[in-house]
Design a protein around this motif. Structure first.
Motif, PDB file in Angstrom:
ATOM      1  N   THR A   1      -7.177  -5.002   2.617  1.00 37.45           N
ATOM      2  CA  THR A   1      -5.810  -5.131   3.124  1.00 37.45           C
ATOM      3  C   THR A   1      -5.292  -6.550   2.959  1.00 37.45           C
ATOM      4  O   THR A   1      -6.018  -7.515   3.203  1.00 37.45           O
ATOM      5  CB  THR A   1      -5.766  -4.753   4.618  1.00 37.45           C
ATOM      6  OG1 THR A   1      -6.256  -3.422   4.785  1.00 37.45           O
ATOM      7  CG2 THR A   1      -4.352  -4.841   5.170  1.00 37.45           C
TER       8      THR A   1
ATOM      9  N   GLY B   1      -1.812   6.802   5.242  1.00 39.75           N
ATOM     10  CA  GLY B   1      -2.938   7.032   4.345  1.00 39.75           C
ATOM     11  C   GLY B   1      -2.942   8.392   3.667  1.00 39.75           C
ATOM     12  O   GLY B   1      -3.227   8.482   2.469  1.00 39.75           O
TER      13      GLY B   1
ATOM     14  N   ILE C   1      -7.759   1.204  -1.648  1.00 46.44           N
ATOM     15  CA  ILE C   1      -8.599   2.148  -0.919  1.00 46.44           C
ATOM     16  C   ILE C   1      -9.612   2.809  -1.850  1.00 46.44           C
ATOM     17  O   ILE C   1      -9.234   3.340  -2.896  1.00 46.44           O
ATOM     18  CB  ILE C   1      -7.737   3.253  -0.261  1.00 46.44           C
ATOM     19  CG1 ILE C   1      -6.634   2.624   0.600  1.00 46.44           C
ATOM     20  CG2 ILE C   1      -8.594   4.195   0.569  1.00 46.44           C
ATOM     21  CD1 ILE C   1      -5.601   3.642   1.085  1.00 46.44           C
TER      22      ILE C   1
ATOM     23  N   SER D   1     -11.563   5.927  -2.234  1.00 42.99           N
ATOM     24  CA  SER D   1     -11.381   7.236  -1.590  1.00 42.99           C
ATOM     25  C   SER D   1     -12.034   8.356  -2.398  1.00 42.99           C
ATOM     26  O   SER D   1     -11.338   9.202  -2.971  1.00 42.99           O
ATOM     27  CB  SER D   1      -9.886   7.517  -1.432  1.00 42.99           C
ATOM     28  OG  SER D   1      -9.206   7.272  -2.663  1.00 42.99           O
TER      29      SER D   1
ATOM     30  N   GLU E   1      -4.135  -2.008   9.770  1.00 47.74           N
ATOM     31  CA  GLU E   1      -5.100  -0.926   9.922  1.00 47.74           C
ATOM     32  C   GLU E   1      -4.452   0.304  10.566  1.00 47.74           C
ATOM     33  O   GLU E   1      -4.787   1.452  10.230  1.00 47.74           O
ATOM     34  CB  GLU E   1      -6.293  -1.392  10.767  1.00 47.74           C
ATOM     35  CG  GLU E   1      -7.142  -2.476  10.120  1.00 47.74           C
ATOM     36  CD  GLU E   1      -6.462  -3.858  10.154  1.00 47.74           C
ATOM     37  OE1 GLU E   1      -5.494  -4.040  10.930  1.00 47.74           O
ATOM     38  OE2 GLU E   1      -6.915  -4.744   9.402  1.00 47.74           O
TER      39      GLU E   1
ATOM     40  N   TYR F   1      -2.570  -2.399   0.176  1.00 47.54           N
ATOM     41  CA  TYR F   1      -3.881  -1.772   0.390  1.00 47.54           C
ATOM     42  C   TYR F   1      -4.537  -1.372  -0.935  1.00 47.54           C
ATOM     43  O   TYR F   1      -3.855  -0.938  -1.867  1.00 47.54           O
ATOM     44  CB  TYR F   1      -3.731  -0.493   1.230  1.00 47.54           C
ATOM     45  CG  TYR F   1      -3.064  -0.676   2.562  1.00 47.54           C
ATOM     46  CD1 TYR F   1      -3.782  -1.094   3.671  1.00 47.54           C
ATOM     47  CD2 TYR F   1      -1.705  -0.404   2.719  1.00 47.54           C
ATOM     48  CE1 TYR F   1      -3.173  -1.242   4.911  1.00 47.54           C
ATOM     49  CE2 TYR F   1      -1.078  -0.552   3.945  1.00 47.54           C
ATOM     50  CZ  TYR F   1      -1.818  -0.970   5.037  1.00 47.54           C
ATOM     51  OH  TYR F   1      -1.197  -1.117   6.261  1.00 47.54           O
TER      52      TYR F   1
ATOM     53  N   SER G   1      -3.556   4.099   8.645  1.00 41.71           N
ATOM     54  CA  SER G   1      -4.029   5.342   9.250  1.00 41.71           C
ATOM     55  C   SER G   1      -2.898   6.364   9.343  1.00 41.71           C
ATOM     56  O   SER G   1      -3.142   7.577   9.335  1.00 41.71           O
ATOM     57  CB  SER G   1      -4.613   5.078  10.641  1.00 41.71           C
ATOM     58  OG  SER G   1      -3.582   4.741  11.569  1.00 41.71           O
TER      59      SER G   1
ATOM     60  N   TYR H   1      -6.900  10.528   5.321  1.00 39.56           N
ATOM     61  CA  TYR H   1      -7.402   9.154   5.301  1.00 39.56           C
ATOM     62  C   TYR H   1      -8.391   8.982   6.437  1.00 39.56           C
ATOM     63  O   TYR H   1      -8.118   9.340   7.587  1.00 39.56           O
ATOM     64  CB  TYR H   1      -6.257   8.155   5.464  1.00 39.56           C
ATOM     65  CG  TYR H   1      -6.752   6.723   5.549  1.00 39.56           C
ATOM     66  CD1 TYR H   1      -7.118   6.036   4.403  1.00 39.56           C
ATOM     67  CD2 TYR H   1      -6.891   6.076   6.779  1.00 39.56           C
ATOM     68  CE1 TYR H   1      -7.605   4.740   4.468  1.00 39.56           C
ATOM     69  CE2 TYR H   1      -7.370   4.782   6.855  1.00 39.56           C
ATOM     70  CZ  TYR H   1      -7.727   4.112   5.705  1.00 39.56           C
ATOM     71  OH  TYR H   1      -8.207   2.825   5.775  1.00 39.56           O
TER      72      TYR H   1
ATOM     73  N   SER I   1     -10.855   5.862   7.724  1.00 43.71           N
ATOM     74  CA  SER I   1     -11.259   4.466   7.506  1.00 43.71           C
ATOM     75  C   SER I   1     -12.776   4.307   7.443  1.00 43.71           C
ATOM     76  O   SER I   1     -13.284   3.385   6.798  1.00 43.71           O
ATOM     77  CB  SER I   1     -10.694   3.569   8.615  1.00 43.71           C
ATOM     78  OG  SER I   1     -11.157   3.998   9.891  1.00 43.71           O
ATOM     79  N   ASP I   2     -13.518   5.206   8.105  1.00 41.55           N
ATOM     80  CA  ASP I   2     -14.981   5.116   8.074  1.00 41.55           C
ATOM     81  C   ASP I   2     -15.543   5.498   6.704  1.00 41.55           C
ATOM     82  O   ASP I   2     -16.559   4.953   6.266  1.00 41.55           O
ATOM     83  CB  ASP I   2     -15.592   6.035   9.142  1.00 41.55           C
ATOM     84  CG  ASP I   2     -15.285   5.549  10.549  1.00 41.55           C
ATOM     85  OD1 ASP I   2     -15.085   4.331  10.708  1.00 41.55           O
ATOM     86  OD2 ASP I   2     -15.224   6.393  11.468  1.00 41.55           O
TER      87      ASP I   2
ATOM     88  N   THR J   1     -11.306  -0.063   2.785  1.00 36.51           N
ATOM     89  CA  THR J   1      -9.934  -0.458   2.472  1.00 36.51           C
ATOM     90  C   THR J   1      -9.794  -1.977   2.511  1.00 36.51           C
ATOM     91  O   THR J   1     -10.136  -2.613   3.508  1.00 36.51           O
ATOM     92  CB  THR J   1      -8.947   0.165   3.484  1.00 36.51           C
ATOM     93  OG1 THR J   1      -9.095   1.589   3.451  1.00 36.51           O
ATOM     94  CG2 THR J   1      -7.508  -0.197   3.146  1.00 36.51           C
TER      95      THR J   1
END
Length: 258
Positions: free
Chosen positions: A184, A167, A199, A201, A160, A197, A164, A175, A177-178, A182
């Motif tokens: 992993t 990303g 993602i 997005s 994680e 990963y 970050s 990037y 995360s909220d 993602t």
């Protein structure tokens, strides 16, 4: 009479000087054209030795590894990091579907001008599959990501934490995360750790679906920098709905090799 002779001599001198200047300019132009030709030839040689053929299906020139996949391993002196001895003796492989094609990497993106000590991320190679998506191999110096001088992937952080940091390279801009769910996975193969990963997005520059497999790699000597090396994949919503498993397979195939 003397004045006339002097004027004629001056005219002949001027013509002689003009001819001389033309010859100098002609020689200069010939030399310049020759140099340009040499540059074109050397670039063609590099392209021919790059291990990829732009716009040609990879099945026409890469070795098969079965199941419709073909393995790309950058040959000697073929990519920016190899020419700069950033990757030495380690290299990498990635398995590409047969109908995918390599696409041109822009000069600024290659980092060719700053090797072997590029301070920013650069792109090694790019491939694209029609109706599936695209992938590229990227590298970035680890000092941009951590204060640890020579970090293993674990020292770079937990999955994680690492995403970050890298990303923005994966999504193309940022990037969060909220906002970006993602998935992993941690892979340990032959003593080498990788983080994988997937993602979601929406709104990202690289598209609404992005993937990556990331690890770190030492420099060729104790004095050299360490780097994060990763394959980054991206797809539109339509491509993702049609062929997400194929793109996942390509990104998951990325491995370091000697």
């Amino acid at each position: 009479g003397h004045r006339a002779r002097t004027q004629m001599k001056t005219i002949r001198q001027s013509r002689s000087n003009a001819i001389f200047r033309r010859e100098v300019m002609r020689s200069f132009l010939i030399a310049s054209l020759s140099a340009m030709t040499d540059v074109r030839i050397s670039r063609a040689d590099v392209a021919a030795d790059s291990g990829v053929q732009i716009g040609i299906p990879v099945k026409d020139y890469l070795p098969s590894v079965g199941n419709g996949m073909f393995r790309f391993t950058p040959p000697k002196d073929s990519t920016p990091s190899i020419r700069g001895r950033v990757l030495d003796p380690l290299s990498y492989t990635v398995d590409i579907p047969g109908d995918w094609k390599a696409v041109t990497v822009g000069v600024i993106q290659t980092g060719d001008f700053c090797q072997p000590k590029c301070d920013e991320p650069w792109t090694e190679v790019k491939f694209e599959g029609k109706g599936v998506g695209k992938v590229k191999v990227m590298m970035a110096p680890t000092f941009r990501l951590t204060n640890v001088e020579k970090p293993s992937l674990e020292e770079l952080g937990e999955p994680e934490e690492v995403i970050s940091k890298v990303g923005p390279f994966v999504t193309g801009d940022y990037y969060d995360s909220d906002d970006m769910p993602t998935d992993t996975k941690v892979i340990n193969q032959n003593g080498q750790m990788y983080y994988n990963y997937v993602i979601e997005s929406p709104g990202a520059v690289n598209g609404p679906h992005n993937l990556a497999t990331v690890t770190t790699i030492p420099g060729p000597t104790e004095k050299d920098r360490w780097h994060a090396i990763m394959i980054v994949g991206s797809a539109s919503s339509g491509d993702w709905n049609n062929a997400s498993e194929e793109l996942k397979k390509v990104v998951a195939s990325f491995r370091l090799t000697k």
